[in-house]
Design an enzyme around this catalytic site. Structure first.
Site, PDB file in Angstrom:
ATOM      1  N   MET E   1       0.807  -1.205   0.000  1.00  0.00           N
ATOM      2  CA  MET E   1       0.000   0.000   0.000  1.00  0.00           C
ATOM      3  C   MET E   1       0.844   1.260   0.000  1.00  0.00           C
ATOM      4  O   MET E   1       0.717   2.090   0.908  1.00  0.00           O
ATOM      5  CB  MET E   1      -0.893   0.009   1.227  1.00  0.00           C
ATOM      6  CG  MET E   1      -2.158  -0.759   1.004  1.00  0.00           C
ATOM      7  SD  MET E   1      -2.044  -2.436   1.657  1.00  0.00           S
ATOM      8  CE  MET E   1      -3.713  -3.015   1.332  1.00  0.00           C
ATOM      9  N   PRO E   2       1.689   1.406  -0.984  1.00  0.00           N
ATOM     10  CA  PRO E   2       2.484   2.644  -0.951  1.00  0.00           C
ATOM     11  C   PRO E   2       1.775   3.792  -1.676  1.00  0.00           C
ATOM     12  O   PRO E   2       1.057   3.582  -2.664  1.00  0.00           O
ATOM     13  CB  PRO E   2       3.779   2.269  -1.691  1.00  0.00           C
ATOM     14  CG  PRO E   2       3.683   0.798  -1.997  1.00  0.00           C
ATOM     15  CD  PRO E   2       2.223   0.459  -1.959  1.00  0.00           C
TER      16      PRO E   2
END
Lengths: 72, 72, 72, 72, 72, 72
Positions: E1-2
């Protein structure tokens, strides 16, 4: 004069992985935009799993359900 | 309605230094822009040395090499 | 290695006022933290009045009601 | 493709409160903008009281004086 | 989840250069961290030259003096 | 003392939709965390489609291919 902020979940990113990201992004910006690397700063912010939400759920809950962010 | 975010490396900034930054920046904004200080919020985010990159290198590596960010 | 982001409503801040903020904050950081100013970057982001909310109301609505952010 | 960042003082926000914020904001964005929730990410960043300034004072100092952020 | 945010001065970055940055950084994160690219979002924010300060001076002033950010 | 930043693609969000987001998120924070709404600021940042990347592609390219972010 770029400043890059990488925000991601705190899930065991190693010192070596951080260095690869920092080196790789700096090189990419230097080559693509012809920027002096001494003007490029990069910060990595790791966020606890309780503090990141995806599709309305905490990532800590998703992980408990066995849902990962791994590349398939 | 200003919001100010200060991001810097985690290298022993003291409580007093933080207060000087908060007071000084709030006063500067109040005087320069005539803003009600009750609408000015300031947040300081300290970033671990492994997580900050400069010129393609981790700051932790730069510090190990004896390279500092000190004013010359 | 500080990076400072100033977010405020777009309400006619002049080039000179921006320069005063940039110079003042850089000097404050240099003096307080003994940081090389060549490592200090500052960005000012101006936000449209429809896009800033305070106490649940758009600032554009507050301004239409005659409510300002001026120092009293 | 919204990304929402919530920055607030670190004052005992519970896991359940974080989940309420994440679920509520994701639902609000989904309904208001008709966005696929799988494209909505939310991050909560808790800031130490020494690191947040309001009206020129550290929140840690305000709390020592008995000044809270509670709804009246 | 960057989530990755690139902030840089508004100096004629082309659509193609932006695509190279987006593709390159996403690939780097996918390979280095084994992250599903559908969880990686990247935003580029271009900042007017009057609004970026370096070493206490507006970049617009630096450019007028002939000082660039080009790689030497 | 929360500050909320909503970053999304610039795709015709109306003034009314922005107000719904601002009011809804402020109310949610007030109720969930018992925070004085006069301490809650919200900023919406709209990002051009060329400047947002998802899964390694510019959103402008995705839209040209007919791929939307709509809720299914």
């Amino acid at each position: 004069m770029p400043y890059v902020k990488i925000e991601l979940t705190r899930e065991g990113v190693t010192r070596e992985q951080k260095q690869i990201l920092i080196k790789g992004i700096t090189d990419l910006i230097t080559e693509t935009l012809n920027k002096d690397p001494h003007l490029t700063h990069i910060a990595i912010q790791e966020i606890d799993l309780d503090n990141w939400g995806y599709a309305g759920e905490q990532v800590s809950v998703l992980r408990e359900k066995g849902i990962t962010a791994d590349k398939k």
